[in-house]
Design a protein around this motif. Structure first.
Motif, mmCIF file in Angstrom:
data_model
loop_
_atom_site.group_PDB
_atom_site.id
_atom_site.type_symbol
_atom_site.label_atom_id
_atom_site.label_comp_id
_atom_site.label_asym_id
_atom_site.label_seq_id
_atom_site.Cartn_x
_atom_site.Cartn_y
_atom_site.Cartn_z
ATOM 1 N N LEU A 67 56.936 5.950 40.611
ATOM 2 C CA LEU A 67 55.614 5.653 41.158
ATOM 3 C C LEU A 67 54.968 6.956 41.617
ATOM 4 O O LEU A 67 55.559 7.710 42.400
ATOM 5 C CB LEU A 67 55.720 4.683 42.335
ATOM 6 N N LEU A 68 53.766 7.213 41.090
ATOM 7 C CA LEU A 68 52.974 8.370 41.489
ATOM 8 C C LEU A 68 51.739 7.881 42.222
ATOM 9 O O LEU A 68 51.183 6.829 41.889
ATOM 10 C CB LEU A 68 52.550 9.194 40.266
ATOM 11 N N ASP A 69 51.284 8.651 43.201
ATOM 12 C CA ASP A 69 50.077 8.268 43.934
ATOM 13 C C ASP A 69 48.840 8.580 43.088
ATOM 14 O O ASP A 69 48.965 9.134 41.992
ATOM 15 C CB ASP A 69 50.036 8.941 45.314
ATOM 16 N N PRO A 70 47.649 8.227 43.547
ATOM 17 C CA PRO A 70 46.439 8.461 42.749
ATOM 18 C C PRO A 70 46.197 9.929 42.379
ATOM 19 O O PRO A 70 45.526 10.214 41.390
ATOM 20 C CB PRO A 70 45.319 7.919 43.639
ATOM 21 N N GLU A 71 46.773 10.874 43.137
ATOM 22 C CA GLU A 71 46.639 12.299 42.800
ATOM 23 C C GLU A 71 47.779 12.756 41.882
ATOM 24 O O GLU A 71 47.958 13.939 41.651
ATOM 25 C CB GLU A 71 46.627 13.158 44.079
ATOM 26 N N GLN A 72 48.557 11.803 41.399
ATOM 27 C CA GLN A 72 49.694 12.020 40.498
ATOM 28 C C GLN A 72 50.831 12.789 41.155
ATOM 29 O O GLN A 72 51.597 13.485 40.488
ATOM 30 C CB GLN A 72 49.253 12.679 39.189
ATOM 31 N N ASN A 73 50.975 12.654 42.471
ATOM 32 C CA ASN A 73 52.108 13.213 43.207
ATOM 33 C C ASN A 73 53.199 12.158 43.308
ATOM 34 O O ASN A 73 52.921 10.958 43.348
ATOM 35 C CB ASN A 73 51.685 13.635 44.623
ATOM 36 N N PHE A 74 54.442 12.623 43.384
ATOM 37 C CA PHE A 74 55.576 11.710 43.514
ATOM 38 C C PHE A 74 55.414 10.838 44.751
ATOM 39 O O PHE A 74 55.137 11.323 45.836
ATOM 40 C CB PHE A 74 56.879 12.517 43.616
ATOM 41 N N GLU A 75 55.601 9.534 44.570
ATOM 42 C CA GLU A 75 55.538 8.587 45.682
ATOM 43 C C GLU A 75 56.919 7.968 45.923
ATOM 44 O O GLU A 75 57.380 7.915 47.046
ATOM 45 C CB GLU A 75 54.501 7.494 45.373
ATOM 46 N N ALA A 76 57.564 7.485 44.845
ATOM 47 C CA ALA A 76 58.864 6.826 45.009
ATOM 48 C C ALA A 76 59.544 6.683 43.655
ATOM 49 O O ALA A 76 58.899 6.790 42.603
ATOM 50 C CB ALA A 76 58.686 5.458 45.657
ATOM 51 N N PHE A 77 60.861 6.414 43.704
ATOM 52 C CA PHE A 77 61.653 6.211 42.492
ATOM 53 C C PHE A 77 62.588 5.037 42.702
ATOM 54 O O PHE A 77 63.053 4.782 43.810
ATOM 55 C CB PHE A 77 62.467 7.471 42.162
ATOM 56 N N GLY A 78 62.884 4.314 41.633
ATOM 57 C CA GLY A 78 63.874 3.240 41.677
ATOM 58 C C GLY A 78 63.415 2.019 42.448
ATOM 59 O O GLY A 78 62.259 1.604 42.366
ATOM 60 N N PHE A 79 64.374 1.439 43.220
ATOM 61 C CA PHE A 79 64.047 0.261 44.020
ATOM 62 C C PHE A 79 62.910 0.557 44.988
ATOM 63 O O PHE A 79 62.055 -0.298 45.225
ATOM 64 C CB PHE A 79 65.278 -0.228 44.808
ATOM 65 N N ASP A 80 62.876 1.773 45.538
ATOM 66 C CA ASP A 80 61.794 2.141 46.459
ATOM 67 C C ASP A 80 60.442 2.079 45.764
ATOM 68 O O ASP A 80 59.455 1.630 46.347
ATOM 69 C CB ASP A 80 62.017 3.542 47.028
ATOM 70 N N ALA A 81 60.380 2.523 44.511
ATOM 71 C CA ALA A 81 59.130 2.475 43.748
ATOM 72 C C ALA A 81 58.715 1.031 43.473
ATOM 73 O O ALA A 81 57.536 0.683 43.609
ATOM 74 C CB ALA A 81 59.271 3.243 42.438
ATOM 75 N N GLU A 82 59.679 0.198 43.100
ATOM 76 C CA GLU A 82 59.367 -1.216 42.854
ATOM 77 C C GLU A 82 58.825 -1.876 44.119
ATOM 78 O O GLU A 82 57.821 -2.592 44.078
ATOM 79 C CB GLU A 82 60.613 -1.977 42.382
ATOM 80 N N ASN A 83 59.508 -1.641 45.240
ATOM 81 C CA ASN A 83 59.101 -2.263 46.504
ATOM 82 C C ASN A 83 57.734 -1.760 46.964
ATOM 83 O O ASN A 83 56.884 -2.548 47.388
ATOM 84 C CB ASN A 83 60.151 -2.004 47.591
ATOM 85 N N LYS A 84 57.521 -0.454 46.894
ATOM 86 C CA LYS A 84 56.247 0.137 47.332
ATOM 87 C C LYS A 84 55.089 -0.394 46.489
ATOM 88 O O LYS A 84 54.040 -0.769 47.023
ATOM 89 C CB LYS A 84 56.329 1.666 47.233
ATOM 90 N N TYR A 85 55.284 -0.445 45.163
ATOM 91 C CA TYR A 85 54.206 -0.913 44.293
ATOM 92 C C TYR A 85 53.930 -2.410 44.525
ATOM 93 O O TYR A 85 52.776 -2.838 44.520
ATOM 94 C CB TYR A 85 54.527 -0.641 42.828
ATOM 95 N N ALA A 86 54.982 -3.186 44.765
ATOM 96 C CA ALA A 86 54.802 -4.616 45.047
ATOM 97 C C ALA A 86 53.991 -4.807 46.332
ATOM 98 O O ALA A 86 53.104 -5.668 46.391
ATOM 99 C CB ALA A 86 56.155 -5.306 45.163
ATOM 100 N N GLU A 87 54.284 -3.981 47.353
ATOM 101 C CA GLU A 87 53.523 -4.059 48.606
ATOM 102 C C GLU A 87 52.060 -3.666 48.385
ATOM 103 O O GLU A 87 51.155 -4.327 48.899
ATOM 104 C CB GLU A 87 54.143 -3.133 49.658
ATOM 105 N N LEU A 88 51.848 -2.585 47.620
ATOM 106 C CA LEU A 88 50.480 -2.151 47.324
ATOM 107 C C LEU A 88 49.712 -3.235 46.569
ATOM 108 O O LEU A 88 48.553 -3.524 46.883
ATOM 109 C CB LEU A 88 50.499 -0.859 46.501
ATOM 110 N N ALA A 89 50.367 -3.845 45.579
ATOM 111 C CA ALA A 89 49.717 -4.888 44.779
ATOM 112 C C ALA A 89 49.423 -6.120 45.629
ATOM 113 O O ALA A 89 48.350 -6.725 45.504
ATOM 114 C CB ALA A 89 50.584 -5.256 43.579
ATOM 115 N N ALA A 90 50.353 -6.491 46.511
ATOM 116 C CA ALA A 90 50.153 -7.663 47.378
ATOM 117 C C ALA A 90 48.961 -7.461 48.306
ATOM 118 O O ALA A 90 48.246 -8.416 48.624
ATOM 119 C CB ALA A 90 51.414 -7.943 48.192
#
Length: 118
Positions: A67-90
């Motif tokens: 998961l990269l943020d809107p500026e294309q910087n690293f945000e998260a990887f693996g389970f953390d990326a899945e969880n973070k993106y699910a929270e953002l989408a929710a």
């Protein structure tokens, strides 16, 4: 059962740690060994005991998700990326984020440039 014979290996390298990263098509993982451990106990290799997702131990590997943020910087990887993106989408705040899943084969025959900063 025979006792394991202890052997000592003296490394010629000045590096303090050796690391291996495995990027799999579906799951990824890593292992590492410290120089001191290699010199005193050569088979000692450290792996993460288990990735945690949703407060529970899930696997010795984590999903190959980036998961990269809107500026294309690293945000998260693996389970953390899945969880973070699910929270953002929710919360309907995922617009502009870059979510990559099962991307390994897209890297095959590609050139990747990485710049590390200290």
């Amino acid at each position: 059962m025979a006792a394991r014979k202890s052997s000592s290996v003296k490394s010629k390298s000045s590096k303090l740690v050796v690391a291996a990263i495995e990027i799999g098509t579906t799951f990824s993982g890593y292992a590492f060994a410290f120089k001191h451990d290699v010199e005193t106990d050569p088979p000692k290799i450290n792996v993460i005991p288990a990735w945690i997702a949703g407060g529970q131990r899930i696997s010795l590997e984590t999903p190959t998700v980036l998961l990269l943020d809107p500026e294309q910087n690293f945000e998260a990887f693996g389970f953390d990326a899945e969880n973070k993106y699910a929270e953002l989408a929710a919360d309907d705040e995922h617009e502009g984020y870059f979510y990559f899943r099962r991307f390994k084969m897209k890297l095959y025959n590609s050139t990747v440039s990485v710049h590390f900063q200290r």
